[in-house]
Design an enzyme around this catalytic site. Sequence first.
Site, PDB file in Angstrom:
ATOM      1  N   HIS A  11       0.821  -1.199   0.000  1.00 25.64           N
ATOM      2  CA  HIS A  11       0.000   0.000   0.000  1.00 25.64           C
ATOM      3  C   HIS A  11       0.860   1.255   0.000  1.00 25.64           C
ATOM      4  O   HIS A  11       0.448   2.291  -0.530  1.00 25.64           O
ATOM      5  CB  HIS A  11      -0.960  -0.013   1.186  1.00 25.64           C
ATOM      6  CG  HIS A  11      -2.032  -1.048   1.059  1.00 25.64           C
ATOM      7  ND1 HIS A  11      -2.750  -1.533   2.129  1.00 25.64           N
ATOM      8  CD2 HIS A  11      -2.514  -1.698  -0.028  1.00 25.64           C
ATOM      9  CE1 HIS A  11      -3.620  -2.430   1.706  1.00 25.64           C
ATOM     10  NE2 HIS A  11      -3.500  -2.539   0.402  1.00 25.64           N
ATOM     11  N   CYS A  12       2.027   1.182   0.591  1.00 24.13           N
ATOM     12  CA  CYS A  12       2.935   2.340   0.545  1.00 24.13           C
ATOM     13  C   CYS A  12       3.446   2.552  -0.875  1.00 24.13           C
ATOM     14  O   CYS A  12       3.630   3.690  -1.319  1.00 24.13           O
ATOM     15  CB  CYS A  12       4.103   2.134   1.505  1.00 24.13           C
ATOM     16  SG  CYS A  12       3.615   2.030   3.236  1.00 24.13           S
TER      17      CYS A  12
END
Length: 827
Positions: free
Chosen positions: A706-707
Amino acid sequence: MSMNSINWRAWLYCVCGSVTTLCAAETPDAVPPAPPAAAEVSATPGEAPSAEGSPDVTQPPAGHSLHGDSFNAGPRQAAYEMAGTGRIDFPITTNDPRAQQFFVQGIGQLHGFWYFEAERAFRQALAYDPDCAMAYWGLALANRENADRAQAFLREAVQRKSQVSANEALWIDALDHLLNPPDKQPKHETWRTFIRDLEKIVHADPQAVEPQAFLAWAIWQGAREGVPINSHEATDALLQQVIARQPDHAGVHHYTVHLWDEEKPERALWAAAGIGPAAPGIAHMWHMAGHTYDKLKRYSDAAWQQEASARVDHAYLQRDRVMPYQIHNYAHNQEWCVRSLSHIGRASDARQLARNLIELPRHPKHNRVSDGRSAAGFGRARLLELLARYELWNDALALTTTSYLEPTEDKSDQARRWHLIALAQLGTGDLPASRETLASLEAIAPPAATPPETANPTEAQPAEPPAPSSPDAAPPATSEAKPADSPEEAKQQEEEEKKRQEEEKRERERREREEKQLRETVERYAQEIKAWLALAEGRAEEALPELEKIEGLSKERLARAYLSAGKNDQAIETARAAVEGNQGDVLALATLVEVLHGAGCSAEAKEAFERLRAIGAQVELTTPPMRRLQPIAESLGFGSDWRPAYEPPADVGPRPDFDTLGPFTWQPQLASAWKLADAAGREISLADYRGKPVVVIFYLGIGCLHCVEQLEAFAPLAPEYATAGIELIGISTDGPELLRQSHERFAKSNEEGKFPFLLLSDAALSTFKQYRAYDDFEQLPLHGTFLIDGDGRVRWQDIGYEPFQDAKFLLEEAKRLLAVSPDDTGH
């Protein structure tokens, strides 16, 4: 290769290979840490146990709780012993007195409807006693309106029910019946059962205070869910039993105010006087007394309570670095304060607070201006009302060119905006501009189209032939269902089709209602503007009948219209009706004084002015309605400043100095200083960006999927942020070596040879902890995105188990926030 053409995902994937797991060398252990020793807990609270049982051996996504989805949301920073949450006596089964302490703190916060902090307190109790069944019960009750989370927490309480006392088991059973009712049981029957379950707890321990307090709450709340209160007096007697044993029980004060709010508010005056002092650290408790005073038209007292509430909230939000929209009743408290201030003539303070509501940080999921009950929606509505009510026409025209009252996509809101602009133009004498604005207003919702007539109405008109489609066009959608394989499947298809048609019908009817309501609103506003134009042009006989027809028109303004047309009797009658309909409101009384004096009724004008002076100690004299009173006041012998000294009534209870409670408006907190190394080992500090705003992204290493997506979202917009004067900075859990690898690989695939914004290392997580992008209970970093202005103040933040990825939204929100100086709204 341009920035926008880079395959960011492919590049970021190649940095660490697989992104489905964290890079082990640079991230916390995959298993949760053991609960800390007693000496360590105050600094680093231990973990909360799993709401779904023991954690799985596989690592959840970075930022997610190790103990299940129910622990992802809500506060994830440690609670602390918070003063002023009310005295509570509620013993539970636990071997750790600190768990008991935070449990009762959470109960006090529940009584104040402070669910966000109540949840934090119950989580802290679990940090000290991971098997505390009643802490799970508290978490479930704090999330009563979030069914999935509440039920997950309650399951844990139920599993531990054998470890607690018989009375505690009754509490758990009662909440279980409320949150997990039989299928298709009506809501009012569920609440009736809950009330009876609480009665069992009262009977089991008749000397205990909390069962009776919660029973009183359930009776009041049950009335909102369809269980009528058969006797307010009987419920009040129950509350009085608690007060006889614990006179400062804040929850009982709270529920007394609610009980009598719509019945006999004077019966709650004793509770209104004591509720704030009983729990001074909970803003909503100060606010609740305002309910009673407002119903009794004691607007000065209501305003004091609402302002106290606002100040306590603002002190807390700054101290604990919480966003206003995280407190569910914050916007309601603030907008009520604006209304109370307006009633007593504090127009500048009311305007300031309404503007502050509009200035607050917004989020795609929270505080949207399109939501009429959000801070932004409330602030805009209150500001529109206030500017018109106090005839602040120049301010109105100025603010409609700013972000405070900018155009929106909401047609109803835009109609209100055009209405205010037209009134302001009339008020400043610009009749041509008002006519132009009227045309813009009417264009929002043209009259409904009339169905065309046909030669023979009984014959259906042929349909338009379909337009030819292009060779590449997709085949037209068909509503034909797949043939059913069985009678059961056919029946299911039939039910689904019926449900679909019903939903379409409801949606069509909803749109038709909204369109009809919009047309009626626009027609009413247009009718009013046309009437005021006629009056301004000397056509009173034409204007007044039209004004009389307008539903909801301010009686104060209509009374002055009659007076200007020489209709004195009608002016006086209308002004008296305004006072009767809004007892205690200074503007209504000021209009009556003005009308009576203008009609030559000096004695009656003086008597009305005496009544105005009795409630007008805090009136601001510089608004147009009050300036018109100045010569009248002097002619009646009251002097140019006719306000008496303010004296609080004797029955309002102790009132602390406002400055001890907090600031009048929300202000962004100062960002914590940091100094971190980049990939080359250079030390970079926040102080290096003094004078320039920055967006700081805390990300959980390049191995966090997700980063990767977050950096992918922000990187292409780095040039647009730079054009807006905003720097982007990433702070990673990765160490310097991984940062170097990231840059080296990027240099091979991009002509600029570097990442589009600065990446810094915080492998020790010290800065993550400073910014509360850290789960104290599980000792894990969280995702965080912050906008810090050039003066080092946090203007916007998002902290959570998922990273914020709407880079375009944040760019526009940053421009809006940075255009307003917080110093402009201080008090």
